[in-house]
Design an enzyme around this catalytic site. Structure first.
Site, PDB file in Angstrom:
ATOM      1  N   ASP A 134       0.838  -1.204   0.000  1.00  0.00           N
ATOM      2  CA  ASP A 134       0.000   0.000   0.000  1.00  0.00           C
ATOM      3  C   ASP A 134       0.871   1.251   0.000  1.00  0.00           C
ATOM      4  O   ASP A 134       2.077   1.193   0.282  1.00  0.00           O
ATOM      5  CB  ASP A 134      -0.941   0.015   1.210  1.00  0.00           C
ATOM      6  CG  ASP A 134      -0.205  -0.076   2.545  1.00  0.00           C
ATOM      7  OD1 ASP A 134       0.865  -0.721   2.608  1.00  0.00           O
ATOM      8  OD2 ASP A 134      -0.685   0.519   3.533  1.00  0.00           O
TER       9      ASP A 134
ATOM     10  N   GLU B 194       0.305  -1.053   5.779  1.00  0.00           N
ATOM     11  CA  GLU B 194       1.369  -0.427   6.586  1.00  0.00           C
ATOM     12  C   GLU B 194       1.089   1.049   6.790  1.00  0.00           C
ATOM     13  O   GLU B 194       1.411   1.617   7.831  1.00  0.00           O
ATOM     14  CB  GLU B 194       2.725  -0.629   5.907  1.00  0.00           C
ATOM     15  CG  GLU B 194       3.904  -0.443   6.840  1.00  0.00           C
ATOM     16  CD  GLU B 194       4.402   0.997   6.959  1.00  0.00           C
ATOM     17  OE1 GLU B 194       5.157   1.290   7.899  1.00  0.00           O
ATOM     18  OE2 GLU B 194       4.031   1.838   6.098  1.00  0.00           O
TER      19      GLU B 194
END
Lengths: 413, 411
Positions: free
Chosen positions: A90, A154
């Site tokens: 991400d 994350e």
């Protein structure tokens, strides 16, 4: 001197330089902003690339639909330790969009740099991990296993990625290397052993909300002003207790006043104000000690500003206090990385600390696996803002470092 | 011949029950700007029933935005009538405006903390409770009861006594500005606001200053050389709150030295990014005639006196984003002295005072050459608060004072 196996691994990466870059560009072109997006498409792009390289033992694990973690395991077939390589899929959202000189979801190469959202944090490093692993597998390992985990979430609450893998799937390894960028001013600035923890705090001050025209005619407490005074007081006098940590000579970072909201306008005496603070903690610091330190400072403020109603709390949930982590300098992974870096870069970077929070809080903090929290190409100072880039040559060197790290740690066949 | 004092007082007293009911009727109709129209229509109905002429006037006749003194608070200007009623002859003597406002501040956000419903107008122990009871529907009604009492007596002043029920006082003062610009001014005005029935000959102004602080944002985990801008703003807030240094007060002592209210402080978007921008709004209240001196003292303070570490508090820029000007009339002039005489005829120990807040008197005095006093029942501490109330005995006295003053001024 390189062994012939090492040379073959490095040659493989040089031969596939363009493929690695194209793969990184495909990942950048597959949006996965967090919040607001999904990692699934990026996981599928990475999975297809692994398969194309002959790394076919992949699975995609989704704790929730669209929150995808891609796992690949290479087993040498012989007993030995397991090394886990980790990157996240991400990115932060691309805002502010008008700050970008190139399209954020397009990997554009200019002047030897690969620009795009996630180029350094960390789709570029993800691509380097894949090619480093492919090169090591080509050579073969003498023992143990390598797990590649390209994970979710994350940049968000960090719940759907490594937390899920270690706490719910029971994934374990003997050591973890996270490929987060480790530069602040230059690439490869350090090999961080410490991942600092995060503690988020909220301070509130209550005042006398009334018409400001009589603020000088009756006794009032202005919450905006008193909160400002509390902030200045803490900035000057908050003393944190922590064990000496030579790798972090500057100690914990206090970002007091991350946000501030107080008062409604000029015609009212402010009745309520609050501000938030973010403390980056060091190994050995505890939530209890931190609370005691803050209580003591707030108590000191109450003594100098009696009559002012002051309170503070930790944030709810995860961000209240994430555990700082530290890998032992004598851990075999540290030696393996130092040796690989020396081979590729000419000298091993000094040991240091990773300034931000990483998924080390899960790998090491929750599962107890010694973890290097961030050794990868790129500059942290260029991340989370427009025109993020990674130097293409550093991306290639990263893949070589990862290949040699695997070979150093597990031995070449 | 004007009626004698005891007849005036008796006529006011006879109108009290009507006045309380009418006040309850208009408190029951919420009138938060820009939605004053239903309340003005309810008031118009009561006045017509009582036999007074009523004029509903558009807030914007097409010229408001270009009128000196207009403040754009972003509110719509249509369907917001001002209301005017009057007694007396148009050109026979000196005219007088009794001005107050029908709009109120919010009540819904604190309704659960009131002892009665804020729109109830409940009467307990001689007090009438409700939003606007004192600020300022009760003021409007106090003026109306005064003119109605004279009307009941069949007395027609030689000059006109005009009552304004203005819209939009709370956000911007545009209602009264519109009435003035449309010609509804007079030879003097009383701006009805809570002065505890004392007689205020002026009011402070307020300057809204907005300070900006900026620095490049960066990831919160990276330590930098610059001080956090919120801490920097905090140092300035602390210093400003301690007041202007070296201020010598040449103005009327009743006003006091200028006051600085650090109102809003806002900055930072995200806990993981160091704040790159902080906005701080400061309200500076100043006495009439001291604007230039206050601004220059502020400049001096910022650059020199405010702090031992000026570079650590220096904002990137500051700008005046709002200004409600101060206004004053001579305390020893005929208007103030005559009115004070009336006040002390009816009530005990009424004094000349100044009004600490901004109000609509500024339009009359500064832009339309209408000398204006500020007067009315109630205390300013009560304004905008929970359990706002009107002391009915003091309210009645205010009407008596106004009625008496009309007979003495409008001749």
């Amino acid at each position: 001197m390189l062994t012939s196996a090492q040379q073959r691994a490095l040659d493989f990466i040089d031969q596939h330089r363009d493929d690695l870059i194209a793969f990184a560009q495909r990942l950048i072109a597959t949006p996965s902003p967090n919040p607001g997006g999904s990692e699934r498409a990026a996981a599928q792009v990475a999975q297809a690339q692994l398969h194309a390289l002959g790394l076919t033992e992949t699975t995609i694990e989704e704790p929730k639909p669209e929150r995808s973690n891609l796992l690949y395991r290479y087993d040498s077939g012989r007993d030995g330790p397991t090394l886990l390589l980790n990157g996240h899929l991400d990115t932060k959202p691309p805002d502010p969009l008008d700050g970008w000189k190139t399209p954020p979801y397009q990997g554009v190469i200019q002047d030897g740099r690969l620009y795009g959202l996630g180029s350094a944090d960390m789709k570029g490093p993800d691509a380097a991990l894949v090619y480093g692993l492919a090169a090591a597998k080509l050579v073969g390992l003498s023992r143990g296993q390598v797990v590649l985990a390209l994970t979710a979430d994350e940049e968000g609450p960090a719940l759907e990625g490594p937390r899920y893998l270690v706490q719910e799937l029971g994934l374990r390894a003997d050591a973890v290397l996270i490929a987060e960028p480790c530069g602040i001013r230059t690439d490869w600035e350090m090999i961080p052993l410490i991942s600092r923890g995060i503690s988020c705090l909220r301070f509130t001050v209550e005042g006398t909300q009334t018409h400001s025209s009589i603020g000088d005619r009756i006794p009032v407490v202005n919450a905006s002003v008193e909160a400002a005074r509390l902030l200045v007081y803490l900035d000057e006098l908050l003393e944190l207790h922590y064990p000496p940590t030579p790798l972090v000579p500057t100690g914990p970072t206090k970002n007091l006043g991350a946000t501030f909201r107080g008062g409604e306008g000029i015609a009212k005496v402010s009745g309520h104000a609050e501000f938030t603070a973010d403390i980056r903690t060091l190994p050995g610091m505890t939530r209890e000690q931190l609370a005691a330190d803050i209580d003591s400072a707030v108590e000191g403020f109450r003594r100098v500003r009696p009559g002012v109603t002051v309170g503070w709390t930790f944030y709810e949930g995860n961000l209240a206090f994430t555990q700082p982590t530290q890998i032992d300098a004598a851990d075999p992974l540290v030696g393996a990385v130092q040796q690989a870096a020396e081979t590729v870069l000419g000298a091993a970077p000094p040991l240091g600390y990773f300034p931000g929070g990483t998924d080390a809080i899960w790998w090491q903090g929750a599962a107890g696996i010694p973890t290097i929290p961030g050794f990868g190409p790129g500059l942290l100072s260029n991340c989370h803002k427009p025109n993020e880039y990674v130097v293409v040559d550093e991306l290639i060197r990263a893949a070589k470092i990862y290949a040699l790290t695997i070979l150093n740690y597990l031995g070449e066949a | 011949m004007p009626p004698p004092l005891d007849e005036i007082r008796a006529a006011v007293q006879a109108r009290q029950a009507w006045g309380i009911r009418a006040l309850q009727d208009i408190i029951a109709v919420d009138s938060l700007a820009p939605d004053e129209e239903p309340c003005q229509l309810a008031l118009a109905e009561r006045l017509q029933d009582a036999g007074l002429p009523v004029e509903l006037l558009p807030l914007d006749d097409g010229t408001l935005r270009s009128t000196n003194g207009f403040i754009d608070s972003g509110l719509r200007l249509d369907r917001r009538p001002n209301l005017v009623t009057h007694i007396g002859r148009p050109d026979g003597g000196r005219s007088l405006v009794l001005n107050s406002h029908i709009d109120t501040v919010t009540w819904a956000d604190t309704a659960d903390r009131w002892d009665v419903h804020p729109l109830s107008g409940a009467v307990r122990d001689g007090r009438l409770y409700g939003r606007g009871a004192m600020d300022a529907k009760g003021q409007v009604m106090s003026a109306i009861v005064a003119v109605l009492a004279l009307h009941d007596l069949g007395y027609e002043p030689l000059g006109r006594a005009i009552v304004h029920s203005a819209v939009s006082e709370e956000p911007d003062g545009n209602g009264t500005l519109a009435l003035c610009s449309q010609g509804w001014v007079g030879d003097a005005a009383i701006n009805l606001e809570a002065t505890d029935n004392h007689v205020a000959y002026g009011h402070r102004g307020i300057i809204g200053l907005r300070y900006h602080f900026e620095q490049a944002a960066r990831h919160a985990s990276i330590r930098g050389g610059q001080e956090n801008v919120i801490v920097k703003a905090g140092r300035l807030a602390d210093a400003l709150d301690r007041g202007l240094t070296g201020w010598s007060d040449p103005s009327d002592a009743l006003y006091g030295p200028p006051t600085l209210n650090v109102g809003r402080i806002e900055g930072g978007d995200d806990i993981f990014t160091t704040p790159h921008r902080v906005t701080m709004d400061v309200g500076v209240r100043y006495a009439p005639g001291t604007y230039d001196q206050v601004m220059s003292a502020l400049d001096d303070s910022l650059t020199r006196d405010l702090t031992p570490r000026p570079t650590e508090t220096q904002p990137l820029d500051s700008a005046i984003f709002q200004h409600f000007d101060a206004a004053s009339v001579p305390p020893d002039g005929e208007l103030a002295q005559t009115f004070l005489g009336c006040a002390n005829t009816i009530d005990d120990d009424r004094r000349l005072v100044v009004f600490p807040a901004g109000c609509d008197a500024r339009h009359f005095v500064n832009r339309y050459r209408t000398p204006t006093l500020i007067f009315g029942p109630g205390r300013l501490e009560q304004a905008h608060g929970i359990n706002e109330y009107l002391d009915l005995a003091q309210w009645q006295k205010a009407s008596e004072i106004l009625a008496l003053f009309i007979t003495r001024w409008c001749r």
